[in-house]
Scaffold this motif. Structure first.
Motif, PDB file in Angstrom:
ATOM      1  N   GLY A   1       0.829  -1.196   0.000  1.00  0.00           N
ATOM      2  CA  GLY A   1       0.000   0.000   0.000  1.00  0.00           C
ATOM      3  C   GLY A   1       0.860   1.241   0.000  1.00  0.00           C
ATOM      4  N   VAL A   2       0.697   2.094  -0.988  1.00  0.00           N
ATOM      5  CA  VAL A   2       1.422   3.363  -1.075  1.00  0.00           C
ATOM      6  C   VAL A   2       0.385   4.480  -1.177  1.00  0.00           C
ATOM      7  CG1 VAL A   2       3.414   2.293  -2.190  1.00  0.00           C
ATOM      8  CG2 VAL A   2       1.600   3.269  -3.606  1.00  0.00           C
ATOM      9  N   THR A   3       0.808   5.717  -1.007  1.00  0.00           N
ATOM     10  CA  THR A   3      -0.167   6.808  -1.108  1.00  0.00           C
ATOM     11  C   THR A   3      -0.790   6.826  -2.502  1.00  0.00           C
ATOM     12  OG1 THR A   3       1.610   8.373  -1.666  1.00  0.00           O
ATOM     13  CG2 THR A   3       0.957   8.211   0.650  1.00  0.00           C
ATOM     14  N   ALA A   4       0.052   6.671  -3.529  1.00  0.00           N
ATOM     15  CA  ALA A   4      -0.433   6.567  -4.915  1.00  0.00           C
ATOM     16  C   ALA A   4       0.677   5.960  -5.761  1.00  0.00           C
ATOM     17  CB  ALA A   4      -0.814   7.945  -5.460  1.00  0.00           C
ATOM     18  N   PRO A   5       0.341   5.151  -6.763  1.00  0.00           N
ATOM     19  CA  PRO A   5       1.370   4.587  -7.641  1.00  0.00           C
ATOM     20  C   PRO A   5       2.196   5.702  -8.288  1.00  0.00           C
ATOM     21  CG  PRO A   5      -0.713   3.448  -7.960  1.00  0.00           C
ATOM     22  CD  PRO A   5      -1.000   4.643  -7.089  1.00  0.00           C
ATOM     23  N   GLY A   6       3.527   5.542  -8.277  1.00  0.00           N
ATOM     24  CA  GLY A   6       4.403   6.547  -8.869  1.00  0.00           C
ATOM     25  C   GLY A   6       4.781   7.668  -7.922  1.00  0.00           C
ATOM     26  N   SER A   7       4.220   7.652  -6.712  1.00  0.00           N
ATOM     27  CA  SER A   7       4.478   8.717  -5.738  1.00  0.00           C
ATOM     28  C   SER A   7       5.806   8.490  -5.015  1.00  0.00           C
ATOM     29  CB  SER A   7       3.353   8.751  -4.705  1.00  0.00           C
ATOM     30  OG  SER A   7       3.374   7.552  -3.941  1.00  0.00           O
ATOM     31  N   SER A   8       6.159   9.419  -4.142  1.00  0.00           N
ATOM     32  CA  SER A   8       7.398   9.285  -3.378  1.00  0.00           C
ATOM     33  C   SER A   8       7.368   8.052  -2.477  1.00  0.00           C
ATOM     34  CB  SER A   8       7.649  10.545  -2.541  1.00  0.00           C
ATOM     35  OG  SER A   8       6.588  10.761  -1.624  1.00  0.00           O
ATOM     36  N   THR A   9       6.184   7.686  -1.985  1.00  0.00           N
ATOM     37  CA  THR A   9       6.103   6.490  -1.145  1.00  0.00           C
ATOM     38  C   THR A   9       6.322   5.230  -1.986  1.00  0.00           C
ATOM     39  OG1 THR A   9       3.675   6.505  -1.354  1.00  0.00           O
ATOM     40  CG2 THR A   9       4.627   7.529   0.616  1.00  0.00           C
ATOM     41  N   ASN A  10       5.933   5.274  -3.263  1.00  0.00           N
ATOM     42  CA  ASN A  10       6.194   4.169  -4.184  1.00  0.00           C
ATOM     43  C   ASN A  10       7.697   4.069  -4.449  1.00  0.00           C
ATOM     44  OD1 ASN A  10       4.463   3.114  -7.250  1.00  0.00           O
ATOM     45  ND2 ASN A  10       6.221   2.204  -6.220  1.00  0.00           N
ATOM     46  N   VAL A  11       8.349   5.224  -4.596  1.00  0.00           N
ATOM     47  CA  VAL A  11       9.799   5.259  -4.794  1.00  0.00           C
ATOM     48  C   VAL A  11      10.499   4.601  -3.602  1.00  0.00           C
ATOM     49  CG1 VAL A  11      11.814   6.783  -4.893  1.00  0.00           C
ATOM     50  CG2 VAL A  11       9.809   7.285  -6.287  1.00  0.00           C
ATOM     51  N   MET A  12      10.021   4.927  -2.411  1.00  0.00           N
ATOM     52  CA  MET A  12      10.598   4.357  -1.189  1.00  0.00           C
ATOM     53  C   MET A  12      10.507   2.828  -1.217  1.00  0.00           C
ATOM     54  SD  MET A  12      11.766   4.452   1.929  1.00  0.00           S
ATOM     55  CE  MET A  12      11.635   3.624   3.519  1.00  0.00           C
ATOM     56  N   VAL A  13       9.354   2.311  -1.619  1.00  0.00           N
ATOM     57  CA  VAL A  13       9.164   0.860  -1.726  1.00  0.00           C
ATOM     58  C   VAL A  13      10.192   0.257  -2.685  1.00  0.00           C
ATOM     59  CG1 VAL A  13       7.638  -0.960  -2.600  1.00  0.00           C
ATOM     60  CG2 VAL A  13       6.717   0.843  -1.149  1.00  0.00           C
ATOM     61  N   ASN A  14      10.372   0.891  -3.834  1.00  0.00           N
ATOM     62  CA  ASN A  14      11.311   0.371  -4.829  1.00  0.00           C
ATOM     63  C   ASN A  14      12.728   0.252  -4.265  1.00  0.00           C
ATOM     64  OD1 ASN A  14       9.172   0.391  -6.574  1.00  0.00           O
ATOM     65  ND2 ASN A  14       9.910   2.046  -7.863  1.00  0.00           N
ATOM     66  N   PHE A  15      13.137   1.257  -3.507  1.00  0.00           N
ATOM     67  CA  PHE A  15      14.488   1.247  -2.943  1.00  0.00           C
ATOM     68  C   PHE A  15      14.635   0.174  -1.865  1.00  0.00           C
ATOM     69  CE2 PHE A  15      15.354   4.825  -5.411  1.00  0.00           C
ATOM     70  CZ  PHE A  15      16.691   5.184  -5.282  1.00  0.00           C
ATOM     71  N   VAL A  16      13.620   0.024  -1.022  1.00  0.00           N
ATOM     72  CA  VAL A  16      13.673  -0.996   0.027  1.00  0.00           C
ATOM     73  C   VAL A  16      13.649  -2.393  -0.596  1.00  0.00           C
ATOM     74  CG1 VAL A  16      12.450  -1.977   2.001  1.00  0.00           C
ATOM     75  CG2 VAL A  16      12.668   0.494   1.795  1.00  0.00           C
ATOM     76  N   LEU A  17      12.842  -2.576  -1.627  1.00  0.00           N
ATOM     77  CA  LEU A  17      12.800  -3.866  -2.327  1.00  0.00           C
ATOM     78  C   LEU A  17      14.161  -4.194  -2.927  1.00  0.00           C
ATOM     79  CD1 LEU A  17       9.379  -3.643  -4.226  1.00  0.00           C
ATOM     80  CD2 LEU A  17       9.925  -5.188  -2.339  1.00  0.00           C
ATOM     81  N   ARG A 170      18.119   9.573  -8.915  1.00  0.00           N
ATOM     82  CA  ARG A 170      18.165   8.112  -8.856  1.00  0.00           C
ATOM     83  C   ARG A 170      16.840   7.546  -8.348  1.00  0.00           C
ATOM     84  NH1 ARG A 170      21.290   6.836  -5.063  1.00  0.00           N
ATOM     85  NH2 ARG A 170      22.356   8.772  -4.519  1.00  0.00           N
ATOM     86  N   ALA A 171      16.218   8.248  -7.406  1.00  0.00           N
ATOM     87  CA  ALA A 171      14.948   7.777  -6.867  1.00  0.00           C
ATOM     88  C   ALA A 171      13.846   7.847  -7.917  1.00  0.00           C
ATOM     89  CB  ALA A 171      14.568   8.615  -5.646  1.00  0.00           C
ATOM     90  N   LEU A 172      13.749   8.975  -8.606  1.00  0.00           N
ATOM     91  CA  LEU A 172      12.709   9.139  -9.623  1.00  0.00           C
ATOM     92  C   LEU A 172      12.938   8.209 -10.818  1.00  0.00           C
ATOM     93  CD1 LEU A 172      12.365  13.020  -9.518  1.00  0.00           C
ATOM     94  CD2 LEU A 172      10.689  11.341  -8.733  1.00  0.00           C
TER      95      LEU A 172
END
Length: 205
Positions: A1-17, A170-172
């Motif tokens: 669950g992220v705030t919205a797909p493509g959002s900063s919280t989604n970016v955070m998920v990608n980095f943790v994954l 790098r995050a974006l």
């Protein structure tokens, strides 16, 4: 669950994954917002994990509905996840807007710099008086705890960190293939000139 797909919280998920050896495609990303809907989704078991903001995170953590595994409210942890300072909230605009409206850009910057300086000196009671009721999720104590947890990550003078553009790029790039392929002069994508003027005009906030 992220705030919205493509959002900063989604970016955070990608980095943790990525740090766990996984790809974004290895999980399903669902937008749950950043308010009571996110809380309900977690409590109802509609999502298995969450990347979200405060006060949602603090509320779920305090109620025992969620365990935090990576906390980017802590500057050292954020830099560990992203590999450098990660600007999260800033003013941005196309260069033609800045060229045409420098006074507007300066006024907005002045407001943010003064707010940052006020926050550094403000106590929980001061903060709670100015936060709109809708942001509190019905629990003032939770909001205060959340604010105190994140206070150290806020810029004391509004300056954009020198390595921030590289970290943000790098995050974006992790959620935008076209951006990932772009060749950019990262020193040209941000300026602290407006911030410097604001600090000179309002040294005490």
């Amino acid at each position: 669950g992220v705030t919205a797909p493509g959002s900063s919280t989604n970016v955070m998920v990608n980095f943790v994954l990525a740090k766990a050896g996984l790809k974004p495609s290895d999980v399903s990303i669902v937008g749950v917002g950043a308010g009571s809907g996110a809380v309900a989704a977690m409590r109802a078991g509609q999502i298995d994990a969450m990347s979200n903001l405060d006060p949602v995170v603090t509320l779920l953590q305090r109620s025992g509905d969620m365990k935090v595994v990576s906390d980017t409210r802590i500057v050292a942890e954020s830099e560990k996840v992203f590999g450098g300072p990660m600007p999260a909230g800033c003013l941005y605009a196309p260069q033609p807007f800045l060229d045409k409206n420098p006074n507007t850009a300066q006024a907005l910057t002045n407001a943010m710099v003064r707010a940052n300086k006020w926050i550094q000196a403000a106590g929980p009671g001061d903060i709670i008086k100015v936060v709109p009721e809708g942001f509190l999720l019905g629990d003032r104590a939770v909001y205060i705890d959340a604010f105190m947890a994140a206070k150290g990550a806020l810029s004391p003078d509004g300056s954009f960190p020198t390595k921030g553009a590289d970290t943000a790029f790098r995050a974006l790039a992790s959620v935008d293939d076209k951006l990932a392929a772009a060749k950019l002069d990262l020193n040209a994508v941000y300026t602290n000139a407006f911030v410097q003027k604001a600090n000179a005009k309002y040294p005490k906030g």
